[in-house]
Scaffold this motif. Structure first.
Motif, short mmCIF file in Angstrom:
data_model
loop_
_atom_site.label_atom_id
_atom_site.label_comp_id
_atom_site.label_asym_id
_atom_site.label_seq_id
_atom_site.Cartn_x
_atom_site.Cartn_y
_atom_site.Cartn_z
N ARG B 234 0.83 -1.21 0.00
CA ARG B 234 0.00 0.00 0.00
C ARG B 234 0.86 1.26 0.00
NH1 ARG B 234 -2.54 -2.98 4.20
NH2 ARG B 234 -3.87 -4.51 3.15
N ARG B 235 1.96 1.22 0.77
CA ARG B 235 2.86 2.38 0.80
C ARG B 235 3.54 2.58 -0.55
NH1 ARG B 235 6.40 1.56 6.12
NH2 ARG B 235 7.49 3.40 5.32
N ILE B 236 3.86 1.48 -1.22
CA ILE B 236 4.48 1.57 -2.55
C ILE B 236 3.51 2.23 -3.53
CG2 ILE B 236 5.18 0.16 -4.55
CD1 ILE B 236 6.52 -1.76 -2.46
N GLN B 237 2.23 1.80 -3.47
CA GLN B 237 1.24 2.35 -4.39
C GLN B 237 1.03 3.85 -4.16
OE1 GLN B 237 -1.45 -1.19 -3.40
NE2 GLN B 237 -2.48 -0.12 -5.08
N ALA B 238 1.20 4.26 -2.89
CA ALA B 238 0.94 5.67 -2.56
C ALA B 238 2.13 6.57 -2.88
CB ALA B 238 0.59 5.78 -1.08
N MET B 239 3.27 5.99 -3.28
CA MET B 239 4.45 6.82 -3.53
C MET B 239 4.26 7.66 -4.79
SD MET B 239 7.66 4.35 -2.60
CE MET B 239 8.04 3.98 -0.87
N PRO B 240 4.61 8.96 -4.75
CA PRO B 240 4.42 9.84 -5.92
C PRO B 240 5.24 9.33 -7.12
CG PRO B 240 5.66 10.96 -4.14
CD PRO B 240 5.18 9.68 -3.58
N GLU B 241 6.49 8.92 -6.85
CA GLU B 241 7.27 8.34 -7.94
C GLU B 241 7.25 6.83 -7.73
OE1 GLU B 241 11.47 9.64 -9.78
OE2 GLU B 241 10.97 10.62 -7.89
N ARG B 242 6.69 6.07 -8.66
CA ARG B 242 6.53 4.63 -8.50
C ARG B 242 7.87 3.88 -8.52
NH1 ARG B 242 2.01 1.61 -9.90
NH2 ARG B 242 0.89 3.22 -8.81
N THR B 249 13.43 -8.77 2.75
CA THR B 249 14.33 -9.76 3.37
C THR B 249 13.60 -10.95 3.98
OG1 THR B 249 14.37 -8.50 5.42
CG2 THR B 249 16.13 -8.07 3.85
N ASN B 250 12.48 -11.31 3.42
CA ASN B 250 11.75 -12.49 3.89
C ASN B 250 10.76 -12.89 2.79
OD1 ASN B 250 9.12 -13.62 5.03
ND2 ASN B 250 10.42 -13.80 6.83
N ASP B 251 10.81 -14.16 2.37
CA ASP B 251 9.99 -14.59 1.23
C ASP B 251 8.50 -14.44 1.46
OD1 ASP B 251 12.04 -15.22 -0.50
OD2 ASP B 251 12.12 -17.33 0.08
N PHE B 252 8.03 -14.83 2.66
CA PHE B 252 6.59 -14.79 2.89
C PHE B 252 6.07 -13.36 2.87
CE2 PHE B 252 4.99 -19.05 3.73
CZ PHE B 252 3.70 -18.85 3.31
N CYS B 253 6.87 -12.47 3.44
CA CYS B 253 6.51 -11.05 3.42
C CYS B 253 6.52 -10.53 1.98
CB CYS B 253 7.49 -10.30 4.31
SG CYS B 253 7.15 -8.55 4.47
N ALA B 254 7.52 -10.97 1.20
CA ALA B 254 7.61 -10.56 -0.21
C ALA B 254 6.38 -11.03 -0.98
CB ALA B 254 8.88 -11.12 -0.84
N VAL B 255 5.98 -12.28 -0.70
CA VAL B 255 4.85 -12.86 -1.42
C VAL B 255 3.56 -12.10 -1.10
CG1 VAL B 255 3.35 -14.89 -1.44
CG2 VAL B 255 5.82 -15.16 -1.77
N SER B 256 3.34 -11.79 0.18
CA SER B 256 2.09 -11.09 0.50
C SER B 256 2.10 -9.68 -0.08
CB SER B 256 1.81 -11.09 2.01
OG SER B 256 2.88 -10.50 2.70
N CYS B 257 3.28 -9.08 -0.16
CA CYS B 257 3.40 -7.76 -0.80
C CYS B 257 3.07 -7.87 -2.29
CB CYS B 257 4.82 -7.24 -0.58
SG CYS B 257 5.09 -5.57 -1.18
N MET B 258 3.65 -8.87 -2.95
CA MET B 258 3.39 -9.11 -4.38
C MET B 258 1.90 -9.31 -4.64
SD MET B 258 6.31 -11.77 -5.69
CE MET B 258 5.58 -12.34 -7.24
N GLN B 259 1.25 -10.07 -3.75
CA GLN B 259 -0.16 -10.36 -3.98
C GLN B 259 -1.01 -9.09 -4.00
OE1 GLN B 259 -0.62 -13.50 -0.93
NE2 GLN B 259 -1.19 -14.87 -2.60
N VAL B 260 -0.73 -8.17 -3.08
CA VAL B 260 -1.49 -6.92 -3.05
C VAL B 260 -1.16 -6.06 -4.28
CG1 VAL B 260 -1.88 -4.77 -1.77
CG2 VAL B 260 -1.73 -6.93 -0.53
N LEU B 261 0.11 -6.03 -4.65
CA LEU B 261 0.50 -5.25 -5.83
C LEU B 261 -0.18 -5.79 -7.08
CD1 LEU B 261 4.34 -4.77 -5.17
CD2 LEU B 261 2.54 -3.03 -4.98
N LYS B 262 -0.22 -7.13 -7.20
CA LYS B 262 -0.85 -7.75 -8.37
C LYS B 262 -2.36 -7.45 -8.40
CE LYS B 262 0.19 -12.10 -9.16
NZ LYS B 262 0.50 -13.49 -8.71
N GLN B 263 -2.99 -7.54 -7.22
CA GLN B 263 -4.42 -7.24 -7.16
C GLN B 263 -4.69 -5.80 -7.60
OE1 GLN B 263 -5.49 -8.27 -3.13
NE2 GLN B 263 -5.20 -10.44 -3.57
N ALA B 264 -3.72 -4.92 -7.34
CA ALA B 264 -3.88 -3.51 -7.70
C ALA B 264 -3.56 -3.29 -9.18
CB ALA B 264 -2.99 -2.64 -6.82
N GLY B 265 -3.25 -4.37 -9.89
CA GLY B 265 -3.04 -4.25 -11.33
C GLY B 265 -1.59 -4.10 -11.77
N LEU B 266 -0.65 -4.08 -10.85
CA LEU B 266 0.76 -3.99 -11.23
C LEU B 266 1.24 -5.35 -11.75
CD1 LEU B 266 0.55 -1.42 -9.36
CD2 LEU B 266 3.00 -1.75 -8.97
#
Lengths: 340, 340
Positions: B234-242, B249-266
């Motif tokens: 969510r913080r990545i999506q809100a950044m003015p410069e993408r 530094t953790n796969d599970f955290c990376a995966v859950s981050c990816m899932q939200v980004l993908k859902q947002a269309g990235l």
């Protein structure tokens, strides 16, 4: 190595009698609080270790619980252990752990070590190929409480902690049938183990109640590894009549099976609807997300440890309890929703 | 409870002297093999337990190793424990485990319990908020070997077992830069912990060497949970410069981050290339498969336990070893391949 600090050393340092030091360290009400604080703090500074060993020898307790599991390296088992450790720790018990690596031979050796280590009680989930439990008789004969969890073996003097595996197998299969599946492959583990035998029973019951015939060719007994999942996918592809449903009793195995099927061009759930087992975090990562049976691992660990500790403390007798069944339930996600 | 069987009971049953029974059970060369077999088998049948307790009291050894980890319930830690158990078991040591649940307060309590349980040595990965290691001084003062692994704290008298976290952080970041990323977000854990501080160091080094400037706003210090991953997205999506790159530094955290980004269309890796850490099995399930750092958990557990046991047996002195560094390496998968 330094000489072991005794209460005599502390007494000498503070000019108290050894009896006063001993009473203070045991929180005796006759000792003033400030004296207790001084003695406790001095004991800590000097590196005093309460002579747990000797006192355990006297009262025949070690305050340790032995745990034997098939594999430490599994998501389900790590949640179980986390639950056990939490409860044991709060009750001032140590957990000694050992893994059988799915071999009865190593399980026998672990049981012997646990026995010689004089654990106060033992929690066991049996290996893939365990047939008899002679190796646990020494515990039973000595009145050392023994509790089975997940993969259990029925015994008059032991409690088993399980979920209703028959119901879970039934629910998974009935759900696939309700979604329109008529040829459901079942991938499972050794039928010597209650968990897999009961889930198969549930699978058969659901077929029967819905008027579908049971076909042995659709049941695959495997070791539920990732390779087994990939192999199952290849066998499914080679079937003359393509199955339209798949119930795998382990999420990771289900996921690796799905991955191969997807690579081969099959669409989940349209071509084949899939249900797994355990509600492992991976079930929410695979696409489509995996329908599965929620298996409360941490809760099972907590209940197992608590039951054993209650027995040891005399507040519950596990010898009269035959079986403790925990709630489990179907979690429906996209991998099985043909009708959505 | 049954009376404890002694060597006197076995001697009486077989009509041997207690000395002969004792020697046979200790595998003394003066006793004939068939006599040894008879005595051992009878001892087993009678439920004899070698008086390990009393003999441990004499020689001041318990043959137990204490292990304190932040969480039992993690894929990485369960592989570490599996490795430790394997080695400890083969060397006839028991493993006593405890989890700090990421709290220094609980870590202090666990250390005290381990000390009072007279473990022969201690293996520790410290909690999220541990600042000082006073609670381990009692071990060091008593000459009880203490070994840190993964999350370590440097100490003159202790060995640390680690991977080269700076290099791993460098490799992950340099790879993203080589794929064309110029704005790389770094999601990590407490910078008090060596593992995260060193990975950040590697991230900064890679940026510097490739002429990119370091921006504090792109570094997110979190608890690396799944929620933290979703929040980072969510913080990545809100950044003015993408941002166009992401190193978690953790796969599970990376995966859950990816899932939200993908859902947002990235689209990963086109819009944002992602690298994780640990090579957790989930990295091969998420789509696209996650590029990550292979962290040899089981190997780390084996080396940690073996080093401690070698020290206890006198075949290696860990007091002269400062640091043991294990191999790790970048595993490139589709999540980071912008150029493919």
């Amino acid at each position: 190595m330094e000489k072991e600090i005794t209460i005599y050393d502390i007494a000498k340092r503070l000019n108290y009698s050894p009896a006063t030091v001993s009473r203070a360290l045991n929180d005796h009400p006759a000792i003033r609080i400030d004296t207790k604080d001084l003695i406790t703090e001095t004991a800590r500074q000097m590196g005093y270790r309460s002579n747990m060993f000797a006192s355990n020898l006297r009262r025949q307790r070690t305050n340790t619980i032995g745990v034997i599991v098939p594999r430490l390296n599994s998501n389900f088992m790590s949640t179980v252990l986390a639950g056990m450790e939490k409860v044991a720790n709060e009750a001032s018990y140590n957990l000694i752990i050992s893994q059988s690596l799915e071999s009865v031979k190593k399980e026998v050796a672990s049981a012997r070590t646990m026995f010689n280590s004089r654990v106060d009680g033992l929690l066991v989930s049996v290996a893939y190929d365990t047939e008899k439990i002679d190796h646990f008789e020494t515990f039973i004969n000595k009145g050392i409480p023994l509790l089975f969890f997940d993969r259990v073996i029925d015994h008059d003097q032991c409690t088993s902690i399980v979920i209703d595996n028959t119901k879970a197998g039934y629910d998974a299969t009935a759900h696939l049938i309700e979604q329109g599946c008529e040829r459901i492959v079942h991938v499972t583990g050794s039928l010597q183990r209650n968990v897999y035998a009961d889930r198969l029973k549930g699978y058969r019951l659901a077929l029967m109640e819905h008027g579908l015939s049971y076909k042995e060719a659709l049941v695959m007994v495997t070791d539920l590894s990732q390779e087994a999942g990939q192999d199952a996918a290849r066998r499914i592809q080679a079937m003359p009549e393509r199955p339209d449903g798949l119930f795998v009793t382990n999420d990771f195995c289900a996921v690796s099976c799905m991955q191969v099927l997807k690579q081969a061009g099959l669409v989940v759930p349209t071509d084949i609807a899939v249900v797994g087992f355990n509600n492992d975090p991976v079930s929410q990562v695979v696409e489509p997300n995996l329908t599965t049976i929620n298996y409360p691992g941490e809760k099972m660990g907590e209940i197992a440890a608590q039951s054993l500790i209650n027995h040891l403390n005399g507040s519950m007798n596990i010898e009269v309890t035959n079986r403790i069944v925990l709630h489990s339930g179907l979690v429906v996600r996209k991998s099985s929703l043909k009708k959505a």
